[in-house]
Write an enzyme that holds these catalytic residues in place. Sequence first.
Site, PDB file in Angstrom:
ATOM      1  N   LYS A  19       0.851  -1.188   0.000  1.00  7.47           N
ATOM      2  CA  LYS A  19       0.000   0.000   0.000  1.00  7.47           C
ATOM      3  C   LYS A  19       0.888   1.239   0.000  1.00  7.47           C
ATOM      4  CE  LYS A  19       0.755   1.194   4.526  1.00  7.47           C
ATOM      5  NZ  LYS A  19       1.458   2.438   4.986  1.00  7.47           N
ATOM      6  N   ASP A  62      -3.016  -1.221  10.178  1.00  8.79           N
ATOM      7  CA  ASP A  62      -3.169  -1.268   8.723  1.00  8.79           C
ATOM      8  C   ASP A  62      -3.902  -2.524   8.251  1.00  8.79           C
ATOM      9  OD1 ASP A  62      -1.752   1.079   8.636  1.00  8.79           O
ATOM     10  OD2 ASP A  62       0.068   0.212   7.786  1.00  8.79           O
TER      11      ASP A  62
END
Length: 288
Positions: A12, A142
């Site tokens: 990401k 996350d």
Amino acid sequence: MTELNHCPAPAKLNLFLHVNGRRADGYHLLQTVFQLIDHGDTLHFTLRDDTVLRRVTDMPGVPEQSDLMIRAATLLQAEVLRRTGVLPRGVDIAIDKVLPMGGGVGGGSSDAATTLMALNKLWNAGLSRQELMDLGLPLGADIPFFIFGETAFAEGVGEALQPVQAPDCWYVVIEPGVMVPTAAIFGSEQLTRDTPVVNIADFSSHSRIAGFGKNDLQQVATKLFPPVAEAVEWLGAYGDARMTGSGACVFSAVASEDDADAVLAKVPAKWKAWKAKALQQHPIIAKL
């Protein structure tokens, strides 16, 4: 034995990352946009005939029992036992490790999220996406995003997620060759913790490739780790360069793959660099 091979665990990027405050428990209040990209690790799962959970790939510096993949599998195995009274079969987990540790691209969290999603399928556990997100959150802020599985505007400690559109572009990413410990960045007295709150409409109205907002952690990281500052400065000659997460990786958006290749051709040999395309959806979802 039942197998689920070639399970992607993509990286990401934080397209921006603002620190808006700090809770009484010490956790920081954040706003960010998480963007999945088509570059990452690949995991392979093979069910065992016993109940043992094993990582069969050696990863120097990461003991097996502290690995987020094993910790995630252990949590899910316990949850299945709680719900059904039956302990699911063990699993061997192999990994083709590509993403750097301490790079700010979510490698460990993505591996854990892929583990939860794959084992939920292999064990026929039947947990919903939200239940998997809730299970993974204590392991890392996350992890819920990767299970959420699409570009997201995130708030809170990163767990309050809303889908959002972001530019469909390519990225050049530089690994400056240092590992940045998250605790050192968030614990710094120099960290800005009062950036004004924005809303999802502010980001959505900003459709250009050039970056929205900033990364509040970058100022601290570049002071503590000069290679990060050097990478930001070098890549900044080709676009709006910034650090992702708490570092160390530095990225810049470009309009096309050809543009990415042109920048990569000039990256100094001392750095590892790569290109990646924005993903609209986590690729494991199609396998489940």
